[in-house]
Design a protein around this motif. Structure first.
Motif, PDB file in Angstrom:
ATOM      1  N   ALA A   9      50.750  34.359  48.138  1.00  0.00           N
ATOM      2  CA  ALA A   9      50.771  35.778  47.784  1.00  0.00           C
ATOM      3  C   ALA A   9      51.577  36.013  46.507  1.00  0.00           C
ATOM      4  N   PHE A  10      52.688  35.301  46.355  1.00  0.00           N
ATOM      5  CA  PHE A  10      53.501  35.430  45.144  1.00  0.00           C
ATOM      6  C   PHE A  10      52.701  35.007  43.918  1.00  0.00           C
ATOM      7  N   PHE A  11      52.008  33.878  44.010  1.00  0.00           N
ATOM      8  CA  PHE A  11      51.224  33.418  42.873  1.00  0.00           C
ATOM      9  C   PHE A  11      50.034  34.332  42.593  1.00  0.00           C
ATOM     10  N   MET A  12      49.461  34.926  43.628  1.00  0.00           N
ATOM     11  CA  MET A  12      48.343  35.844  43.409  1.00  0.00           C
ATOM     12  C   MET A  12      48.796  37.131  42.732  1.00  0.00           C
ATOM     13  N   LEU A  13      50.068  37.459  42.855  1.00  0.00           N
ATOM     14  CA  LEU A  13      50.572  38.658  42.199  1.00  0.00           C
ATOM     15  C   LEU A  13      51.135  38.368  40.809  1.00  0.00           C
ATOM     16  N   ILE A  14      51.577  37.141  40.528  1.00  0.00           N
ATOM     17  CA  ILE A  14      52.213  36.811  39.253  1.00  0.00           C
ATOM     18  C   ILE A  14      51.243  36.196  38.243  1.00  0.00           C
ATOM     19  N   VAL A  15      50.362  35.329  38.673  1.00  0.00           N
ATOM     20  CA  VAL A  15      49.483  34.594  37.752  1.00  0.00           C
ATOM     21  C   VAL A  15      48.569  35.511  36.936  1.00  0.00           C
ATOM     22  N   PRO A  16      47.985  36.572  37.491  1.00  0.00           N
ATOM     23  CA  PRO A  16      47.154  37.432  36.630  1.00  0.00           C
ATOM     24  C   PRO A  16      47.922  38.048  35.471  1.00  0.00           C
ATOM     25  N   GLY A  17      49.176  38.370  35.663  1.00  0.00           N
ATOM     26  CA  GLY A  17      49.976  38.887  34.557  1.00  0.00           C
ATOM     27  C   GLY A  17      50.198  37.849  33.478  1.00  0.00           C
ATOM     28  N   LEU A  45      50.294  47.013  35.917  1.00  0.00           N
ATOM     29  CA  LEU A  45      49.004  47.652  35.634  1.00  0.00           C
ATOM     30  C   LEU A  45      47.880  47.054  36.475  1.00  0.00           C
ATOM     31  N   ILE A  46      47.868  45.737  36.614  1.00  0.00           N
ATOM     32  CA  ILE A  46      46.836  45.074  37.411  1.00  0.00           C
ATOM     33  C   ILE A  46      46.950  45.477  38.870  1.00  0.00           C
ATOM     34  N   PHE A  47      48.171  45.520  39.387  1.00  0.00           N
ATOM     35  CA  PHE A  47      48.376  45.902  40.782  1.00  0.00           C
ATOM     36  C   PHE A  47      47.936  47.343  41.028  1.00  0.00           C
ATOM     37  N   ILE A  48      48.249  48.248  40.114  1.00  0.00           N
ATOM     38  CA  ILE A  48      47.840  49.645  40.271  1.00  0.00           C
ATOM     39  C   ILE A  48      46.323  49.768  40.228  1.00  0.00           C
ATOM     40  N   MET A  51      44.926  48.354  43.482  1.00  0.00           N
ATOM     41  CA  MET A  51      45.176  49.234  44.625  1.00  0.00           C
ATOM     42  C   MET A  51      44.271  50.463  44.594  1.00  0.00           C
ATOM     43  N   ILE A  52      44.003  50.988  43.402  1.00  0.00           N
ATOM     44  CA  ILE A  52      43.075  52.122  43.293  1.00  0.00           C
ATOM     45  C   ILE A  52      41.677  51.694  43.725  1.00  0.00           C
ATOM     46  N   GLY A  53      41.239  50.521  43.249  1.00  0.00           N
ATOM     47  CA  GLY A  53      39.922  50.026  43.651  1.00  0.00           C
ATOM     48  C   GLY A  53      39.841  49.721  45.137  1.00  0.00           C
ATOM     49  N   LEU A  54      40.896  49.135  45.701  1.00  0.00           N
ATOM     50  CA  LEU A  54      40.890  48.840  47.135  1.00  0.00           C
ATOM     51  C   LEU A  54      40.971  50.107  47.972  1.00  0.00           C
ATOM     52  N   PHE A  61      45.498  51.722  51.757  1.00  0.00           N
ATOM     53  CA  PHE A  61      46.302  52.816  51.232  1.00  0.00           C
ATOM     54  C   PHE A  61      47.743  52.434  50.919  1.00  0.00           C
ATOM     55  N   ASP A  62      48.241  51.350  51.468  1.00  0.00           N
ATOM     56  CA  ASP A  62      49.609  50.936  51.170  1.00  0.00           C
ATOM     57  C   ASP A  62      49.701  49.413  51.225  1.00  0.00           C
ATOM     58  N   VAL A  63      50.888  48.899  50.974  1.00  0.00           N
ATOM     59  CA  VAL A  63      51.079  47.458  50.898  1.00  0.00           C
ATOM     60  C   VAL A  63      50.924  46.808  52.280  1.00  0.00           C
TER      61      VAL A  63
END
Length: 110
Positions: A9-17, A45-48, A51-54, A61-63
């Protein structure tokens, strides 16, 4: 098993940046290197955007809902691919914009 999930999960949140930052630096050719700052901004920006798309397509709706969806294996792959695609688009877009404005500012300074 929870530790492995946390690492993934950490790598999925950091690697796109990091991918987005690489495309941004490659296209903009900015001389200043602030890898951590631009990576964190692109991650936000990617996370936002994700989250909007999901929220629209999967009712996330939340984490906590996102965590429940991450427990399903096929969602991890889809989220990772979506994050990389969004990262490439953001990196290319902001890289081109930075290049245009950097050229314009360098001509007015000389």
């Amino acid at each position: 098993m929870d530790f492995l999930f946390a690492v993934v999960a950490f790598f999925m949140l950091i690697v796109p940046g990091l991918v987005s930052e690489w495309f941004y630096n490659w296209l903009s050719r900015v001389r200043q290197r602030t890898i951590v700052a631009t990576t964190l901004i692109f991650n936000l920006l990617i996370f936002i955007i994700n989250m909007i798309g999901l929220q629209i397509f999967n009712d996330v709706f939340d984490v906590q809902d996102l965590y429940e969806h991450f427990l399903c294996l096929h969602f991890d792959v889809k989220y990772g691919i979506l994050s990389i695609i969004v990262a490439i688009i953001l990196g290319v877009l902001f890289g081109i914009l930075a290049r245009i404005f950097w050229i314009r500012n360098s001509r007015t300074e000389n």
